[in-house]
Motif scaffolding. Sequence first.
Motif, PDB file in Angstrom:
ATOM      1  N   ILE A 110       5.980  -1.454  -2.858  1.00 10.76           N
ATOM      2  CA  ILE A 110       5.821  -2.778  -2.253  1.00 10.76           C
ATOM      3  C   ILE A 110       6.022  -2.698  -0.745  1.00 10.76           C
ATOM      4  O   ILE A 110       5.267  -3.305   0.035  1.00 10.76           O
ATOM      5  CB  ILE A 110       6.807  -3.777  -2.890  1.00 10.76           C
ATOM      6  CG1 ILE A 110       6.456  -3.995  -4.365  1.00 10.76           C
ATOM      7  CG2 ILE A 110       6.786  -5.101  -2.137  1.00 10.76           C
ATOM      8  CD1 ILE A 110       7.457  -4.851  -5.124  1.00 10.76           C
ATOM      9  N   VAL A 131      -0.017  -3.272  -6.250  1.00 10.56           N
ATOM     10  CA  VAL A 131       0.822  -4.464  -6.408  1.00 10.56           C
ATOM     11  C   VAL A 131       0.024  -5.579  -7.074  1.00 10.56           C
ATOM     12  O   VAL A 131       0.521  -6.281  -7.979  1.00 10.56           O
ATOM     13  CB  VAL A 131       1.374  -4.931  -5.048  1.00 10.56           C
ATOM     14  CG1 VAL A 131       2.059  -6.286  -5.181  1.00 10.56           C
ATOM     15  CG2 VAL A 131       2.357  -3.907  -4.495  1.00 10.56           C
ATOM     16  N   SER A 133       3.047  -1.253   0.956  1.00 15.35           N
ATOM     17  CA  SER A 133       1.889  -2.146   0.975  1.00 15.35           C
ATOM     18  C   SER A 133       1.865  -3.048   2.202  1.00 15.35           C
ATOM     19  O   SER A 133       0.828  -3.642   2.508  1.00 15.35           O
ATOM     20  CB  SER A 133       1.863  -3.004  -0.299  1.00 15.35           C
ATOM     21  OG  SER A 133       2.884  -3.992  -0.279  1.00 15.35           O
TER      22      SER A 133
END
Length: 286
Positions: free
Chosen positions: A24, A260, A27
């Motif tokens: 995460i 994600v 990202s």
Amino acid sequence: MWGGLWLAVAVYTLFGIVPMIGNIVISFTDYTELQGAAVHNVGFTNYAQMFSTQAPGLEQGLVATAVFVVAVTLGQNILALLFAHKLAGSSRLAAVGRLLVFLPIALGVTIVGLLWSLIFNPASGPMASFFGLFGIHSAFFGADNWAMTLVILVQIWMNTGFSTLVFIGGLRSIDPALYEAAAVDGVGGWQRLRRITYPLLAPSITVNVMLALVGSFTMYNLIYVLTAGKYGTQTLGMLSFNVAFGSFEADLGYGAAVSVLLFVLTLVVALPMLLALRRRERKLLT
């Protein structure tokens, strides 16, 4: 007992939670893994790019993922249920059948992929020769109109054995006295299946549907071996892999953002499905 529990929590945290959090975080960056390249926080740029009209392959990935998930989940469970009814007995023939059905998953993804690539080799594979008898010639895994269908069939072939064993366990847990009582009351085979077998298999159906659903959402390695995501087989999992690792211009930030999205979609689909199947279990078993 508590020591084992804490060890399990620690292992899951180390190899599950920490990588997920790291993904995460990545990202939201422009991380490319190029030597000496600086890493910058780009906020929601990767996500904005993903939903823009210039997103590389996102729409096709969503469609391919939907087709793959639905076909594999339905096909794998229907076929496994049919096999389970035939192979649940204790005879030697049934035992051999269970071994043969389970064998593909024991081979591993790479061997399975290479095996089917050889079988459907358009130049010298046995299936090319067979279809050639009917005047059908194709590149198979290298053809847009064949590749996704074949990948789905290989995925079902590889994993049906595990689902079959789960269903066999469910069938064997049903008390034979229930069937005997139904036979005494004159209940026919179809009614026994509908009123006894099917309701009492509800927990096994829940397990198999959820495993097939989540597994097909996140699967990419078999597709990588068979087609590398080409010819209409680039699911979201394969898209994430190709963007992050599939070229010298690897964009790990964007690839992480796609993964994600895949996680969120899997959760959005799987959680309501799990709740619905659990409600169904309670309704059938009460």
